[in-house]
Design a protein around this motif. Structure first.
Motif, PDB file in Angstrom:
ATOM      1  N   LEU B 148       0.845  -1.197   0.000  1.00 38.09           N
ATOM      2  CA  LEU B 148       0.000   0.000   0.000  1.00 38.09           C
ATOM      3  C   LEU B 148       0.885   1.255   0.000  1.00 38.09           C
ATOM      4  CD1 LEU B 148      -2.724   1.418   0.064  1.00 38.09           C
ATOM      5  CD2 LEU B 148      -2.771   1.156   2.535  1.00 38.09           C
ATOM      6  N   ALA B 149       1.963   1.199   0.781  1.00 35.44           N
ATOM      7  CA  ALA B 149       2.887   2.343   0.815  1.00 35.44           C
ATOM      8  C   ALA B 149       3.547   2.549  -0.552  1.00 35.44           C
ATOM      9  CB  ALA B 149       3.945   2.137   1.897  1.00 35.44           C
ATOM     10  N   VAL B 150       3.957   1.455  -1.194  1.00 35.38           N
ATOM     11  CA  VAL B 150       4.553   1.557  -2.534  1.00 35.38           C
ATOM     12  C   VAL B 150       3.546   2.179  -3.504  1.00 35.38           C
ATOM     13  CG1 VAL B 150       5.272   0.168  -4.536  1.00 35.38           C
ATOM     14  CG2 VAL B 150       6.284  -0.273  -2.299  1.00 35.38           C
ATOM     15  N   SER B 151       2.279   1.748  -3.412  1.00 35.45           N
ATOM     16  CA  SER B 151       1.251   2.298  -4.296  1.00 35.45           C
ATOM     17  C   SER B 151       1.094   3.799  -4.075  1.00 35.45           C
ATOM     18  CB  SER B 151      -0.103   1.628  -4.037  1.00 35.45           C
ATOM     19  OG  SER B 151      -0.032   0.259  -4.317  1.00 35.45           O
ATOM     20  N   ARG B 152       1.099   4.197  -2.815  1.00 35.23           N
ATOM     21  CA  ARG B 152       0.922   5.627  -2.523  1.00 35.23           C
ATOM     22  C   ARG B 152       2.104   6.445  -3.021  1.00 35.23           C
ATOM     23  NH1 ARG B 152       0.834   6.925   2.672  1.00 35.23           N
ATOM     24  NH2 ARG B 152      -0.342   8.804   2.245  1.00 35.23           N
ATOM     25  N   VAL B 153       3.296   5.868  -2.871  1.00 31.72           N
ATOM     26  CA  VAL B 153       4.506   6.556  -3.313  1.00 31.72           C
ATOM     27  C   VAL B 153       4.491   6.708  -4.841  1.00 31.72           C
ATOM     28  CG1 VAL B 153       6.959   6.045  -3.632  1.00 31.72           C
ATOM     29  CG2 VAL B 153       5.990   6.066  -1.333  1.00 31.72           C
ATOM     30  N   LEU B 154       4.108   5.644  -5.531  1.00 28.45           N
ATOM     31  CA  LEU B 154       4.055   5.706  -6.999  1.00 28.45           C
ATOM     32  C   LEU B 154       2.971   6.677  -7.459  1.00 28.45           C
ATOM     33  CD1 LEU B 154       4.599   1.943  -7.806  1.00 28.45           C
ATOM     34  CD2 LEU B 154       6.070   3.819  -8.551  1.00 28.45           C
ATOM     35  N   GLN B 155       1.851   6.692  -6.728  1.00 27.45           N
ATOM     36  CA  GLN B 155       0.764   7.605  -7.038  1.00 27.45           C
ATOM     37  C   GLN B 155       1.253   9.062  -6.927  1.00 27.45           C
ATOM     38  OE1 GLN B 155      -1.968   7.327  -8.327  1.00 27.45           O
ATOM     39  NE2 GLN B 155      -2.899   9.302  -7.822  1.00 27.45           N
ATOM     40  N   LYS B 156       2.070   9.296  -5.904  1.00 29.17           N
ATOM     41  CA  LYS B 156       2.661  10.630  -5.714  1.00 29.17           C
ATOM     42  C   LYS B 156       3.579  10.961  -6.900  1.00 29.17           C
ATOM     43  CE  LYS B 156       4.003  14.203  -3.107  1.00 29.17           C
ATOM     44  NZ  LYS B 156       3.076  15.301  -2.792  1.00 29.17           N
ATOM     45  N   GLN B 157       4.363   9.980  -7.353  1.00 31.67           N
ATOM     46  CA  GLN B 157       5.243  10.203  -8.508  1.00 31.67           C
ATOM     47  C   GLN B 157       4.422  10.566  -9.739  1.00 31.67           C
ATOM     48  OE1 GLN B 157       7.980   6.958  -9.208  1.00 31.67           O
ATOM     49  NE2 GLN B 157       9.199   7.444  -7.405  1.00 31.67           N
ATOM     50  N   VAL B 158       3.326   9.839  -9.956  1.00 32.92           N
ATOM     51  CA  VAL B 158       2.471  10.114 -11.118  1.00 32.92           C
ATOM     52  C   VAL B 158       1.980  11.565 -11.064  1.00 32.92           C
ATOM     53  CG1 VAL B 158       0.230   9.578 -12.180  1.00 32.92           C
ATOM     54  CG2 VAL B 158       1.763   7.719 -11.530  1.00 32.92           C
ATOM     55  N   GLU B 160       3.357  14.099  -9.505  1.00 35.94           N
ATOM     56  CA  GLU B 160       4.474  15.018  -9.716  1.00 35.94           C
ATOM     57  C   GLU B 160       4.875  15.098 -11.182  1.00 35.94           C
ATOM     58  OE1 GLU B 160       6.838  15.126  -5.422  1.00 35.94           O
ATOM     59  OE2 GLU B 160       7.881  14.445  -7.227  1.00 35.94           O
ATOM     60  N   LEU B 161       4.923  13.941 -11.841  1.00 33.78           N
ATOM     61  CA  LEU B 161       5.318  13.942 -13.256  1.00 33.78           C
ATOM     62  C   LEU B 161       4.252  14.629 -14.104  1.00 33.78           C
ATOM     63  CD1 LEU B 161       7.070  10.481 -13.794  1.00 33.78           C
ATOM     64  CD2 LEU B 161       7.993  12.645 -12.969  1.00 33.78           C
ATOM     65  N   ARG B 198      -5.584   9.119 -17.816  1.00 28.58           N
ATOM     66  CA  ARG B 198      -6.016   8.020 -16.944  1.00 28.58           C
ATOM     67  C   ARG B 198      -7.126   7.199 -17.579  1.00 28.58           C
ATOM     68  NH1 ARG B 198      -5.836  11.110 -11.273  1.00 28.58           N
ATOM     69  NH2 ARG B 198      -3.837  10.321 -10.522  1.00 28.58           N
TER      70      ARG B 198
END
Lengths: 244, 244
Positions: B148-158, B160-161, B198
């Motif tokens: 879940l943490a990895v998903s949230r981190v990747l979501q944050k990257q998306v 930001e990009l 999306r």
């Protein structure tokens, strides 16, 4: 609905952050005619209860000695009271002048009980969701596999957006080389470098994202993705494809 | 190492896709002086074994009747043989002219046994990793919360990009408005729109990403992120912060 159909229906529902009896939980539930299936997790553990009409009838009688209503009547009341709570909504569907239901939660590793006191036709109506710890395969199916799929999908998005950034950099470079000048200097962007971006992200942004990590981190975007990947999984299962 | 220290050490290790005895699994392991802790998952279930010196001694004797070597000697041999297998590497550390170990896996929901036959000082050496099903809290700690943490981190990257793409669009728009023309038309990019992106992604790309979903989907980038988020989790635990 067949058991398999129920499994599929529940799998595709998003996990909703709820706040019940002072506890932060993730919930998903499926209510049928006079049956329900409920999953709850505090991210340290997971519990569930799946009951049919006869269990509902017996438990209602056990908890409400004087109850004389037919199962349809009090089950539809239970749905009106419990569904909004388990969907993270403030119950607005209750009739006017009705007291909101009183909830208490008792959790142990092996068991989680959700006690509900509401009002049915002017008298108190008691209910208990008696959840037991889910099995590891259920945790894998409802959380582990979908979350890995969500991570992979988001990772793919990051790669695609990074590629789009590089294409924009090429376009920008071409304008600059043709002698074009920006009307305002502050519009100028830095060339994007995925490797450098990731390094900076891990040291500077990631700790902040992780610090606020909680059940409520399962936000709307992640829930949409969760629903999309589990819809794919059930589609593959129906086709009999192995997607492990 | 203290039990808590061991927990932390194992949590931070990435899950490695391995192929053992014909089975695709995710593995993580921690080998001490004469003790080990092994976790295995096929994403439908999870098993583990944590043993100390005395169990290792007894089991070695049980499986190798004529063994007279001290525990240090055969445990270091076991490490040499098993660690590369459980790290997804082809065992290159084995001495020359040595037969590669023979592995077989027997799995049931409650139990997974990994049998290993190797050669120690010219005679066969047998070992069995006897894993039992992990508890739900261990599955939550080792897979659910980090994913879940990895998903949230990747979501944050998306996010930001996507913001960087919009800034580049503004820069490009400014060049175009100043009359700049591209040297080659094909360098022109379309304006980025996260919402539209999306939508297209979910219908066109997501089904393909999900179709190849398997244990091996835990690729190097996701493993790095897994290690980064679990490092944060253990840091918070050490500080006594609640990050549920």
């Amino acid at each position: 609905m067949s058991e398999e159909g129920q499994d599929r229906e529940l799998l595709q529902q998003p996990w909703v952050p709820v706040f019940l009896g002072g506890m932060r939980l993730l919930a998903k539930s499926s209510f049928g005619d006079a049956e329900y299936w409920l999953l709850l997790s505090d991210m340290q553990n997971m519990w569930e209860e799946k009951v049919d009409t006869s269990v509902i009838q017996d438990r209602a009688q056990e908890l409400n000695k004087r109850l004389r209503a037919p199962v349809d009547a009090f089950f539809s009341h239970l749905c009106t009271v419990a569904r909004p709570l388990l969907a993270g909504e403030v119950s607005s569907e209750l009739e006017d002048n009705r007291e909101p239901p009183v909830i208490s939660v008792h959790s142990r590793p092996e068991r989680l009980t959700l006690q509900l006191k509401s009002e049915l036709a002017g008298v108190p109506f008691y209910w208990e969701f008696r959840c037991v710890q889910s099995s590891v395969p259920v945790v894998c199916s409802q959380l582990v596999r979908p979350l890995l799929a969500v991570s992979r999908v988001l990772q793919k998005q990051v790669m695609e957006l990074a590629a789009q950034l590089s294409r924009k950099d090429v376009e920008i470079q071409d304008y600059r080389e043709s002698g074009a000048v920006l009307s305002r200097e502050r519009l100028q962007t830095e060339e994007f470098d995925l490797h450098r971006y990731r390094e900076t992200f891990v040291t500077q942004v990631l700790p902040k994202v992780c610090a606020v990590q909680d059940c409520f981190g399962f936000d709307a975007t992640l829930q949409d993705l969760y629903a999309a990947v589990t819809a794919q999984e059930t589609k593959h299962q129906q086709k009999g494809l192995v997607i492990r």
